[in-house]
Write an enzyme that holds these catalytic residues in place. Structure first.
Site, PDB file in Angstrom:
ATOM      1  N   ASP A  75       0.882  -1.157   0.000  1.00  0.00           N
ATOM      2  CA  ASP A  75       0.000   0.000   0.000  1.00  0.00           C
ATOM      3  C   ASP A  75       0.915   1.200   0.000  1.00  0.00           C
ATOM      4  O   ASP A  75       1.838   1.304   0.818  1.00  0.00           O
ATOM      5  CB  ASP A  75      -0.949   0.029   1.202  1.00  0.00           C
ATOM      6  CG  ASP A  75      -2.114   0.966   0.901  1.00  0.00           C
ATOM      7  OD1 ASP A  75      -2.868   0.678  -0.046  1.00  0.00           O
ATOM      8  OD2 ASP A  75      -2.244   2.004   1.562  1.00  0.00           O
ATOM      9  N   ASP A 161       4.659   9.060 -11.053  1.00  0.00           N
ATOM     10  CA  ASP A 161       6.070   9.068 -11.463  1.00  0.00           C
ATOM     11  C   ASP A 161       6.462  10.284 -12.321  1.00  0.00           C
ATOM     12  O   ASP A 161       7.548  10.823 -12.136  1.00  0.00           O
ATOM     13  CB  ASP A 161       6.414   7.776 -12.222  1.00  0.00           C
ATOM     14  CG  ASP A 161       6.659   6.610 -11.283  1.00  0.00           C
ATOM     15  OD1 ASP A 161       6.936   6.859 -10.090  1.00  0.00           O
ATOM     16  OD2 ASP A 161       6.573   5.457 -11.733  1.00  0.00           O
TER      17      ASP A 161
HETATM   18  P1  IMP Z   1      -2.748   1.928  -3.517  1.00  0.00           P
HETATM   19  O1  IMP Z   1      -1.548   1.502  -2.766  1.00  0.00           O
HETATM   20  O2  IMP Z   1      -3.287   0.871  -4.411  1.00  0.00           O
HETATM   21  O3  IMP Z   1      -3.774   2.541  -2.618  1.00  0.00           O
HETATM   22  O4  IMP Z   1      -2.320   3.047  -4.564  1.00  0.00           O
HETATM   23  C1  IMP Z   1      -1.240   3.881  -4.330  1.00  0.00           C
HETATM   24  C2  IMP Z   1      -1.164   4.969  -5.382  1.00  0.00           C
HETATM   25  O5  IMP Z   1       0.006   5.725  -5.073  1.00  0.00           O
HETATM   26  C3  IMP Z   1      -0.933   4.465  -6.796  1.00  0.00           C
HETATM   27  O6  IMP Z   1      -2.110   4.284  -7.498  1.00  0.00           O
HETATM   28  C4  IMP Z   1      -0.078   5.584  -7.404  1.00  0.00           C
HETATM   29  O7  IMP Z   1      -0.834   6.645  -7.822  1.00  0.00           O
HETATM   30  C5  IMP Z   1       0.718   6.082  -6.229  1.00  0.00           C
HETATM   31  N1  IMP Z   1       2.022   5.417  -6.226  1.00  0.00           N
HETATM   32  C6  IMP Z   1       2.445   4.447  -5.399  1.00  0.00           C
HETATM   33  N2  IMP Z   1       3.685   4.056  -5.721  1.00  0.00           N
HETATM   34  C7  IMP Z   1       4.033   4.775  -6.791  1.00  0.00           C
HETATM   35  C8  IMP Z   1       5.199   4.802  -7.595  1.00  0.00           C
HETATM   36  O8  IMP Z   1       6.171   4.050  -7.435  1.00  0.00           O
HETATM   37  N3  IMP Z   1       5.180   5.688  -8.593  1.00  0.00           N
HETATM   38  C9  IMP Z   1       4.130   6.511  -8.838  1.00  0.00           C
HETATM   39  N4  IMP Z   1       3.030   6.520  -8.143  1.00  0.00           N
HETATM   40  C10 IMP Z   1       2.975   5.655  -7.107  1.00  0.00           C
END
Ligand code: IMP
Length: 199
Positions: A75, A161
């Site tokens: 997450d 990103d």
């Molecule tokens: P979740 O963990 O599914 O709630 O989503 C986390 C959100 O954070 C993702 O959909 C991305 O928008 C953002 N995110 C998490 N890690 C990255 C990364 O490595 N690069 C870019 N965006 C990220």
């Protein structure tokens, strides 16, 4: 007591293809076969907690219960200093349904412009949770600090990103060679801690 993760199959409890790619890159060299919730056709549980760890555990518990195999979830999110840590655990939700990350990046940028923020610092956070079918759980948190740029740059990577430049770098994560991003990302930081403890 910490439990070691044996070689074999690990279910990646995520429906995000960008995360699946990164998790495979991180775990497969350690001898684990990573199979995603997408490949297994598992349902996507609702993320109802207010912390990264809470939501990571919801996802990993659901996948471990459904498959009877150890499950790994991530997450993660972006915390923007001038916005008091927003969007944080709500990062994915800010992209709406269906997910449109340009819209989410624009929303962050508009808020920064509205408050005429001079501080454009932010951090990505990743919480990795491993849950075994018998209920044993392990959680690790990683981070990477950087600055937000506008307009977005680069087609590589996913999510936020294209607007994130890690401290000491000039390219955004969207422009960076994936191998380089995967070595310095918040997910890599959490993975290093997990590796030390579990592998
Ligand atoms: P979740 O963990 O599914 O709630 O989503 C986390 C959100 O954070 C993702 O959909 C991305 O928008 C953002 N995110 C998490 N890690 C990255 C990364 O490595 N690069 C870019 N965006 C990220």
């Amino acid at each position: 007591m910490t439990r070691k993760l044996g070689k074999g199959r690990l279910v990646a409890a995520t429906h995000n293809n960008g995360k699946v790619r990164e998790l495979k890159d991180l775990f497969e060299p350690a001898g684990l076969e990573v199979v995603s919730a997408i490949e297994l056709g598992l349902p996507e549980p609702e993320e109802t907690e207010q912390t990264f760890a809470g939501n990571a555990l919801i996802k990993a518990r659901a996948a471990a219960e459904a498959t009877g195999q150890p499950a790994l979830s991530d997450d993660s999110g972006l915390e923007v200093t001038a916005l008091g840590g927003m969007p944080g655990v709500h990062t994915a939700i800010w992209a709406g349904e269906p997910r449109d990350f340009y819209k989410a990046m624009e929303k962050v940028e508009n808020l920064l412009q509205e408050i005429e923020a001079t501080d454009r610092s932010a951090r990505f956070v990743s919480t990795l949770a491993v849950v075994w079918p018998d209920g044993h759980e392990e959680v690790f948190e990683g981070e990477v600090h950087g600055t937000l740029v506008w307009p977005p740059r680069g087609e590589k990577g996913f999510g936020f990103d294209p607007v994130f430049v890690a401290d000491g770098e000039t390219e955004t994560f969207g422009e960076m060679d994936p191998a380089k991003k995967h070595a310095m990302s918040h997910r890599a930081d959490a993975f290093r801690k997990l590796k030390t403890a579990l592998l």
